[in-house]
Design a protein around this motif. Sequence first.
Motif, PDB file in Angstrom:
ATOM      1  N   LEU A   1      -4.162 -23.775 -13.622  1.00  0.00           N
ATOM      2  CA  LEU A   1      -5.589 -24.033 -13.679  1.00  0.00           C
ATOM      3  C   LEU A   1      -6.294 -23.074 -12.738  1.00  0.00           C
ATOM      4  O   LEU A   1      -5.693 -22.558 -11.796  1.00  0.00           O
ATOM      5  CB  LEU A   1      -5.886 -25.479 -13.263  1.00  0.00           C
ATOM      6  CG  LEU A   1      -5.420 -26.551 -14.234  1.00  0.00           C
ATOM      7  CD1 LEU A   1      -5.626 -27.921 -13.607  1.00  0.00           C
ATOM      8  CD2 LEU A   1      -6.176 -26.479 -15.549  1.00  0.00           C
TER       9      LEU A   1
ATOM     10  N   GLY B   1     -14.957 -33.387 -20.606  1.00  0.00           N
ATOM     11  CA  GLY B   1     -14.400 -32.218 -21.265  1.00  0.00           C
ATOM     12  C   GLY B   1     -13.288 -31.595 -20.443  1.00  0.00           C
ATOM     13  O   GLY B   1     -13.256 -31.714 -19.220  1.00  0.00           O
ATOM     14  N   VAL B   2     -12.396 -30.888 -21.100  1.00  0.00           N
ATOM     15  CA  VAL B   2     -11.251 -30.290 -20.428  1.00  0.00           C
ATOM     16  C   VAL B   2     -11.669 -29.173 -19.475  1.00  0.00           C
ATOM     17  O   VAL B   2     -10.921 -28.791 -18.566  1.00  0.00           O
ATOM     18  CB  VAL B   2     -10.233 -29.771 -21.460  1.00  0.00           C
ATOM     19  CG1 VAL B   2     -10.764 -28.513 -22.153  1.00  0.00           C
ATOM     20  CG2 VAL B   2      -8.867 -29.535 -20.814  1.00  0.00           C
ATOM     21  N   ASN B   3     -12.884 -28.637 -19.655  1.00  0.00           N
ATOM     22  CA  ASN B   3     -13.359 -27.559 -18.788  1.00  0.00           C
ATOM     23  C   ASN B   3     -14.166 -28.064 -17.591  1.00  0.00           C
ATOM     24  O   ASN B   3     -14.682 -27.254 -16.812  1.00  0.00           O
ATOM     25  CB  ASN B   3     -14.211 -26.569 -19.596  1.00  0.00           C
ATOM     26  CG  ASN B   3     -13.396 -25.832 -20.639  1.00  0.00           C
ATOM     27  OD1 ASN B   3     -12.245 -25.453 -20.379  1.00  0.00           O
ATOM     28  ND2 ASN B   3     -13.968 -25.626 -21.811  1.00  0.00           N
ATOM     29  N   ASP B   4     -14.281 -29.366 -17.441  1.00  0.00           N
ATOM     30  CA  ASP B   4     -15.026 -29.921 -16.304  1.00  0.00           C
ATOM     31  C   ASP B   4     -14.336 -29.530 -14.994  1.00  0.00           C
ATOM     32  O   ASP B   4     -13.155 -29.816 -14.790  1.00  0.00           O
ATOM     33  CB  ASP B   4     -15.094 -31.442 -16.430  1.00  0.00           C
ATOM     34  CG  ASP B   4     -15.962 -32.071 -15.364  1.00  0.00           C
ATOM     35  OD1 ASP B   4     -17.132 -32.361 -15.648  1.00  0.00           O
ATOM     36  OD2 ASP B   4     -15.468 -32.268 -14.236  1.00  0.00           O
ATOM     37  N   VAL B   5     -15.086 -28.851 -14.098  1.00  0.00           N
ATOM     38  CA  VAL B   5     -14.497 -28.324 -12.857  1.00  0.00           C
ATOM     39  C   VAL B   5     -13.983 -29.443 -11.956  1.00  0.00           C
ATOM     40  O   VAL B   5     -12.887 -29.343 -11.389  1.00  0.00           O
ATOM     41  CB  VAL B   5     -15.532 -27.458 -12.100  1.00  0.00           C
ATOM     42  CG1 VAL B   5     -14.971 -27.018 -10.751  1.00  0.00           C
ATOM     43  CG2 VAL B   5     -15.919 -26.251 -12.931  1.00  0.00           C
TER      44      VAL B   5
ATOM     45  N   GLN C   1     -10.753 -30.772 -13.288  1.00  0.00           N
ATOM     46  CA  GLN C   1      -9.653 -29.844 -13.043  1.00  0.00           C
ATOM     47  C   GLN C   1      -9.176 -29.915 -11.595  1.00  0.00           C
ATOM     48  O   GLN C   1      -7.968 -29.913 -11.320  1.00  0.00           O
ATOM     49  CB  GLN C   1     -10.090 -28.423 -13.381  1.00  0.00           C
ATOM     50  CG  GLN C   1     -10.321 -28.177 -14.869  1.00  0.00           C
ATOM     51  CD  GLN C   1     -10.765 -26.762 -15.160  1.00  0.00           C
ATOM     52  OE1 GLN C   1     -11.106 -26.010 -14.249  1.00  0.00           O
ATOM     53  NE2 GLN C   1     -10.779 -26.398 -16.429  1.00  0.00           N
TER      54      GLN C   1
END
Length: 489
Positions: free
Chosen positions: A15, A372-376, A379
Motif C-alpha cells: 500500500l 472505497g478501497v482508495n480511502d487514505v 489504507q
Amino acid sequence: MENKCKMNGRLKDSLPCIPSELLLNPFVHHLELTSTLDKIKTAFLTVTFLPLRVVCIALLLALAWVLACVGLVGLDENDVRCKPLTGWRRSLRAVISKLVRLLMVFGSFNRVQVKGRQATQREAPMLVLAPHSSFFDALPVVVLGSPSVVAKAETADIPFFGKLINYTQPVYVWRDDPKSRQKTIKEIVSRATSKLEWPQILIFPEGTCTNRKALITFKLGAFYPGVPVQPVCIRYPNELDTVTWTWEGPGALKLLWLTLTRFNSTCEIEFLPVYNPSEAEKQNPKLYANNVRNVMAKALGIPVSDYNYSDTLLIKKAVELNLPSASDLVKVQKLRSKIGLDTVDIEVQKASQLLKKDLCSVVEFAKILGVGVNDVSMQELFQLYIKNGEKIIDIREYLLDIIVIHMKSKTVNMARLAFEAASCDQSNMSRSEAVHALKIAFNMSEERTERIFSKFESTSSKFNYESFREYALGKEDLAWIFAGPKKDC
C-alpha cells in the motif's frame, strides 16, 4: 517498483506509504543504551556517583520538606487557598526553590539555559509550559520561581513532594468531580484579577506527558479566564533522552537511574512574548488555546497533533488489559473518526457475513468499513494490522481493538460483541479465542480467564456466548456479570 515503508518496527508493503507526520505517536518513547562506551560509563557511574548523588538529593529533599512544613505551620487549607503567603513565609518559599534547584544539580541538571524574559504577574497572570514530557519538568517550575501550579488533587498526597507542591499554593483539580472545572476556572479568574500579590499560575496545558515530538491538543483550563498568558517552551537537548516519561516506554525508576548516571544534563527554557487574547479568543477558549499552541509549536519547530488527554485514558484501559501496542489504539480511534465510524455492531456483523476466515484483504476490509478501497484513512488503518509484509490482516485483531475503544462502560451488549469478534465460528470457540473474549469483555486477567474456562470445559463441550452466560448465572462469583442492577460490569 514495489513500495515499502517501515511502521511500528514492522515492514509494511503493498500500500502507499503514509506520511510520517500522520503516524506520529506522542505517547511512545524508546530508550536503550546501544554503545559499549555508554554501558561502561553508566556502570561506572552507578557504583561511584549514583550513591553520592542519591544521598545528597535525599538530604536536600528532606531539608526542603522540613522548611515547607515550618512555612505551613499555623495555616489551614482555607488560608493556603484564599490568600497569598506574605512576610517570612514568602521569603521561605524562595529559599525552598533554591534548595530544589540545588537538588536538580545533584540530579545531573547543572546546565539550564534561559532565553527571553519572564513576565510579571501583572503582565501575564498565567504561565503556559509545553511540551510536558517528564517529572523532571519540576526543574522549569523551580527556575520560574515556584509559581502556583495547576495540578490534580492526588499530587498533594505524594510523599515529600506533596508538601512542597502545597507550599506553592496550587490550584488543585479534582478530576472525579464534575464541577471541578468550573471551580478551577473561578479560582484562576479570582487570582488573575485580584489586587493581592498572588504568584503567577503555571499550567501544563497538554494535561499529560508526551515525547515532545508534537504538541497535542491543549486543555482549555488556562484559556477560559481570557487573561494574558506567557508561553514557555521546554527543551532537553541531550544526546541520550533519559527524561521522557510516556505511556509506552521506560518506567520512572529506569529514567531516574539513567539520568543520575549522566555527567551532565541540559534543560532549555524559552520565554516567548506575552500573548494577549483578542476579543474573539476571549469568547472562544478553544480558538485561544489553538492559537497559543501554534505559536509554541512554531518556536519549538515541531508539529501540532490532534491527540489529547482523553486518549491517554484509552491507553490506560488497554494497558490494564495487557494489550500489545496499547497506544496504537489511539491511532485506530483517530482513523475511525476520520472515516466517520462511531459504532462497532455493523462492522462485527459485516465481518461475520463477508468472511468465513480470520484473514482479510484490503478490498474486504474496505467493504466491512463501508468505504472505497482508495480511502487514505482506511489504507492507513489496514497497514496498522499488517504483519511480516503480508497483504492481509487478521480481522479479529481489529474487531477486538474497536470493542475495547467503544467499551466505555462494559455493557452486556459489548460483551456479546466481544464474543462474536473473537471467533469466526461463534457457536464453538477455541480455548485461546474464549480466553481472549473473556479478558476483553470483562477486564479479567489472563490467569483468571484460564481458570474459568478450565472449570467451564468440565460442564460443556462447546464454548460460546450463550453457553457461558448460562454457566455464569449459576455461579455466585460470575452471576453479577449478567444479572441484577450490576448488569454493566
